[in-house]
Design a protein around this motif. Sequence first.
Motif, short mmCIF file in Angstrom:
data_model
loop_
_atom_site.label_atom_id
_atom_site.label_comp_id
_atom_site.label_asym_id
_atom_site.label_seq_id
_atom_site.Cartn_x
_atom_site.Cartn_y
_atom_site.Cartn_z
N GLN A 126 0.76 -0.93 -0.10
CA GLN A 126 0.09 -0.03 0.20
C GLN A 126 0.73 1.36 -0.24
N ALA A 127 0.34 2.31 -0.53
CA ALA A 127 1.17 3.57 -0.47
C ALA A 127 0.36 4.76 -0.37
N ARG A 128 0.89 5.90 0.03
CA ARG A 128 -0.06 7.08 -0.13
C ARG A 128 0.01 7.51 -1.39
N ASN A 129 1.00 7.21 -2.37
CA ASN A 129 1.08 7.49 -3.73
C ASN A 129 0.71 6.24 -4.36
N PRO A 130 -0.67 5.94 -4.92
CA PRO A 130 -0.90 4.53 -5.41
C PRO A 130 -0.17 4.19 -6.30
N ASP A 131 0.62 5.15 -7.43
CA ASP A 131 1.42 4.66 -8.36
C ASP A 131 2.79 3.76 -7.99
N ALA A 178 20.33 -1.22 0.12
CA ALA A 178 21.48 -1.86 0.26
C ALA A 178 21.60 -2.77 1.45
N TYR A 179 21.79 -3.86 1.45
CA TYR A 179 21.93 -5.04 2.52
C TYR A 179 22.45 -4.73 3.72
N ASP A 180 21.87 -4.83 4.76
CA ASP A 180 22.14 -4.30 6.33
C ASP A 180 21.79 -5.31 7.10
N GLU A 181 22.65 -6.10 7.73
CA GLU A 181 22.12 -7.08 8.55
C GLU A 181 21.41 -6.56 9.84
N ASN A 182 21.91 -5.39 10.09
CA ASN A 182 21.33 -4.66 11.58
C ASN A 182 20.02 -4.08 11.19
N ALA A 183 19.71 -3.68 9.98
CA ALA A 183 18.52 -2.58 9.81
C ALA A 183 17.21 -3.32 10.22
N ALA A 184 16.59 -2.47 11.12
CA ALA A 184 15.14 -2.86 11.60
C ALA A 184 13.96 -2.40 11.32
N TRP A 185 14.40 -1.21 10.45
CA TRP A 185 13.21 -0.21 9.97
C TRP A 185 13.60 0.36 8.61
N LEU A 186 12.43 1.16 7.89
CA LEU A 186 12.73 1.52 6.75
C LEU A 186 13.83 2.73 6.75
N ASP A 187 13.67 3.51 7.90
CA ASP A 187 14.73 4.48 8.04
C ASP A 187 16.21 4.09 8.23
N ASP A 188 16.18 2.69 8.52
CA ASP A 188 17.66 2.27 8.69
C ASP A 188 18.41 1.89 7.24
N LEU A 189 17.55 2.03 6.36
CA LEU A 189 18.06 1.34 5.05
C LEU A 189 18.40 2.54 4.13
N LYS A 190 19.41 2.17 3.06
CA LYS A 190 19.79 3.29 2.08
C LYS A 190 19.57 2.60 0.85
N PRO A 191 19.38 3.47 -0.20
CA PRO A 191 19.31 2.95 -1.63
C PRO A 191 20.30 2.05 -1.98
N ALA A 192 20.18 1.30 -2.99
CA ALA A 192 21.06 0.50 -3.35
C ALA A 192 21.33 0.70 -4.97
N LEU A 193 22.72 0.12 -5.61
CA LEU A 193 22.66 0.12 -7.08
C LEU A 193 22.91 1.58 -7.58
N GLY A 194 23.57 2.45 -6.75
CA GLY A 194 23.59 3.72 -7.55
C GLY A 194 22.56 4.78 -7.39
N ALA A 195 21.46 4.41 -6.91
CA ALA A 195 20.45 5.14 -6.65
C ALA A 195 20.73 6.13 -5.59
N THR A 196 20.06 7.48 -5.61
CA THR A 196 20.36 8.38 -4.57
C THR A 196 19.13 8.50 -3.67
N ALA A 197 17.74 7.82 -4.09
CA ALA A 197 16.63 7.93 -3.13
C ALA A 197 15.97 7.04 -3.56
N PHE A 198 14.94 6.36 -2.59
CA PHE A 198 14.03 5.59 -2.83
C PHE A 198 12.90 6.10 -3.52
N PRO A 199 12.17 5.25 -4.43
CA PRO A 199 10.98 5.75 -5.05
C PRO A 199 10.06 6.71 -4.48
N PHE A 200 9.75 6.54 -3.10
CA PHE A 200 8.64 7.32 -2.42
C PHE A 200 9.42 8.71 -1.90
N GLU A 201 10.68 8.95 -1.97
CA GLU A 201 11.26 9.93 -1.36
C GLU A 201 11.13 11.12 -2.22
#
Length: 437
Positions: free
Chosen positions: A400-405, A414-437
Amino acid sequence: MSVTFDAAVSPSAGRRFRAYTARHLDDLTARAGLDEAERLRVRAVAEVLPFRVNDYVVDELIDWSAAPDDPMYRLVFPQSDMLPERDVSRIAELLTSGASRQELTAAANEVRAKLNPHPAGQMELNIPSTGEEPLNGVQHKYDETVLFFPKQGQTCHAYCTYCFRWAQFVGEPDLKMSSGDIDLLVQYLRAHPEVTSVLFTGGDPMIMGEGVLNRYIEPLLELDQLESIRIGTKALGYWPQRWVTDPDADDTLRLFERVVESGKNLAFMAHFSHPREMMPQLATEAVRRIRDTGAVIRTQAPLIRMINDDADTWATMWRTQVRQGMVPYYMFVERDTGPQDYFAVPLARGYEIFRQAYQQVSGLARTVRGPSMSATPGKVCVDGVTEVAGEKVFVLHMIQARNPDLVGRPFFAAYDENAAWLDDLKPALGATAFPFE
């Protein structure tokens, strides 16, 4: 459709509801074998986070021979290390020194303010009213669904220690979300024909008697746009008497029948945290009676460290739910609020638990989705861990998303074995932001 009554349930089924609160903690934790110093620290935690349990949970669900390590005990009783040591020691000192209620409340409020009492922008989700202030207790995050927090449903039969809505129960008016105005809700729904589902939540709406519940639900049956009415509840686990032997049990089931007969789907969103909640005959009978009205029971719970962070536990829950005619729906990730640091399971481990449990069940239980984070931009699901272009990544998508698109579109972190929430994650593969940012 007619629901039949079957009195062949536990001898304790007909008992009157009795709640235990913080003033009973010392005696109950002594029963768990805690010494005086440890009991003091538990009481200190209970000054900050809410505590409430009832005699059914105490007598029927907790294995006191295994307490305080028993998962059902951990599910409802505060743990002394749920909060930072400095905060617990400070409040324990106030308790032993005979501090006033005002001093204790002030200290508790300081700690609460650090615990992110309203995750995912909860208070900002309140819809505009006809005046200048938002209508507290009515939220419209996704196009199709409106959440309604009925004023009389802002408590529960017992509180979960990990509850992300703990701020509703600590007695601070500024932290509460609730509404007693069903007319304003109906008015809003008529102005928003895109809404097809209303979710009653809280607290626990099933703490309300049938008469009050009826006043909220009946006006919605006249709205053709609504396809479903949902009721989120933990009462099937904590007080199944609500549908079996409580004085208004039969009247409540008649109300459920009227919802179904109106042509709407009545989705009963049952919160089960551990298989033991479904074992008593009384709980099985309550499930049967609800299903006999035509309601569909869907099940969900968060993955919680030291309570259900085990693949076999989840597989047992899902198989039991299917056997009883319920539909597994969500495995959630513990939200970024309250004692998250104590209860959270890292996303990588959570995904493995989900995958290993999923392997053990038939296709009928694979309706479940997860691990899913109910975050600010929407419900984000962890689909797996893989390697892309030499980089280890999480594969995610938005249920589900606030932006239905953005719904259903995969993205990578990026893989992080300690990440427990969305805010702990960083974009991967050269991206500078997630699609919802």
